[in-house]
Design a protein around this motif. Structure first.
Motif, PDB file in Angstrom:
ATOM      1  N   GLU A  84      -5.143  15.177   2.713  1.00  0.00           N
ATOM      2  CA  GLU A  84      -6.414  14.116   2.172  1.00  0.00           C
ATOM      3  C   GLU A  84      -6.588  12.976   1.951  1.00  0.00           C
ATOM      4  O   GLU A  84      -8.067  12.625   1.331  1.00  0.00           O
ATOM      5  N   LYS A  85      -5.851  12.155   1.807  1.00  0.00           N
ATOM      6  CA  LYS A  85      -6.102   9.912   1.624  1.00  0.00           C
ATOM      7  C   LYS A  85      -5.781   9.965   2.451  1.00  0.00           C
ATOM      8  O   LYS A  85      -6.981   9.186   3.129  1.00  0.00           O
ATOM      9  N   ASN A  86      -5.508  10.861   4.133  1.00  0.00           N
ATOM     10  CA  ASN A  86      -5.841  10.722   5.523  1.00  0.00           C
ATOM     11  C   ASN A  86      -7.371  10.540   6.197  1.00  0.00           C
ATOM     12  O   ASN A  86      -8.107   9.517   6.425  1.00  0.00           O
ATOM     13  N   ASN A  99      -9.887  11.210   3.695  1.00  0.00           N
ATOM     14  CA  ASN A  99     -11.162   9.927   2.727  1.00  0.00           C
ATOM     15  C   ASN A  99     -10.413   8.489   3.721  1.00  0.00           C
ATOM     16  O   ASN A  99     -12.358   8.261   2.775  1.00  0.00           O
ATOM     17  N   GLU A 100      -9.663   8.051   3.893  1.00  0.00           N
ATOM     18  CA  GLU A 100      -9.483   7.707   4.751  1.00  0.00           C
ATOM     19  C   GLU A 100     -10.548   6.870   5.564  1.00  0.00           C
ATOM     20  O   GLU A 100     -11.304   6.222   5.921  1.00  0.00           O
ATOM     21  N   GLU A 143      -1.357  16.258  -0.347  1.00  0.00           N
ATOM     22  CA  GLU A 143      -2.007  15.014  -0.639  1.00  0.00           C
ATOM     23  C   GLU A 143      -2.237  13.875   0.649  1.00  0.00           C
ATOM     24  O   GLU A 143      -3.080  13.423   0.726  1.00  0.00           O
ATOM     25  N   ILE A 144      -1.454  13.995   0.946  1.00  0.00           N
ATOM     26  CA  ILE A 144      -1.346  12.565   2.494  1.00  0.00           C
ATOM     27  C   ILE A 144      -2.425  12.988   3.568  1.00  0.00           C
ATOM     28  O   ILE A 144      -3.430  11.914   3.553  1.00  0.00           O
ATOM     29  N   LYS A 191       0.965  -1.413   0.301  1.00  0.00           N
ATOM     30  CA  LYS A 191      -0.025  -0.084  -0.245  1.00  0.00           C
ATOM     31  C   LYS A 191       0.702   1.080   0.008  1.00  0.00           C
ATOM     32  O   LYS A 191       0.597   2.173  -0.506  1.00  0.00           O
ATOM     33  N   CYS A 229       1.270   3.907  -3.249  1.00  0.00           N
ATOM     34  CA  CYS A 229       0.547   4.985  -2.346  1.00  0.00           C
ATOM     35  C   CYS A 229      -1.007   5.002  -2.173  1.00  0.00           C
ATOM     36  O   CYS A 229      -1.826   5.652  -2.182  1.00  0.00           O
ATOM     37  N   GLN A 230      -1.418   3.984  -1.624  1.00  0.00           N
ATOM     38  CA  GLN A 230      -2.764   3.665  -0.875  1.00  0.00           C
ATOM     39  C   GLN A 230      -2.802   4.311   0.474  1.00  0.00           C
ATOM     40  O   GLN A 230      -4.151   4.183   0.849  1.00  0.00           O
ATOM     41  N   SER A 231      -1.526   4.165   1.155  1.00  0.00           N
ATOM     42  CA  SER A 231      -1.493   4.873   2.142  1.00  0.00           C
ATOM     43  C   SER A 231      -0.662   5.332   2.212  1.00  0.00           C
ATOM     44  O   SER A 231       1.091   4.897   1.458  1.00  0.00           O
ATOM     45  N   TYR A 232      -0.244   5.521   4.118  1.00  0.00           N
ATOM     46  CA  TYR A 232       0.949   6.495   3.994  1.00  0.00           C
ATOM     47  C   TYR A 232       1.657   6.143   5.066  1.00  0.00           C
ATOM     48  O   TYR A 232       0.694   5.926   6.164  1.00  0.00           O
TER      49      TYR A 232
END
Length: 120
Positions: A72-74, A76-77, A69-70, A34, A38-41
């Motif tokens: 936003e992904k967090n 969204n998750e 970006e990180i 992941k 780039c599905q998670s960090y």
């Protein structure tokens, strides 16, 4: 170079599989996958472990990472997890409602049968 590309490059330079790197960091192969896709960090603790493992400073490891970006992904998750939790809670409530409804229907049906038998 993005973080995921950097991680892939560093891992391959050491001749490690995703599973082997995961074992070094005490995470699963899927977690490494992941990160690399780039599905998670990784969280901060894992970033420190990664930088130590590869002999890099944190700055060298994460330079050029788009922090927004990180974030936003967090976010969204977190939203996605919230939706899954809400869905699971709704399923539980519906199941309880169905059980209660079935119980009431069984009581009513039993009462009707008793009344019919009493008048016969």
């Amino acid at each position: 170079m993005n973080f995921n590309e950097k991680l892939i490059s560093l891992r391959k330079a050491k001749g490690l599989s995703q599973e082997e790197l995961g074992a070094e960091l005490n995470v699963s192969r899927q977690t490494i996958s992941k990160w690399e896709s780039c599905q998670s960090y990784p969280d901060f603790q894992r970033l420190v472990l990664l930088s130590d493992f590869f002999g890099l400073t944190l700055d060298e490891l994460i330079k050029d990472i788009d922090v927004q970006e990180i974030r936003e992904k967090n976010i969204n998750e977190d939203r996605l997890n919230s939706i899954y939790n809400d869905t699971e809670n709704a399923k539980k409530i519906i199941k309880r409602g169905i059980l209660i409804g079935c119980g009431i229907a069984a009581v009513l049906l039993t009462s009707v049968i008793i009344l019919i038998l009493a008048f016969v």
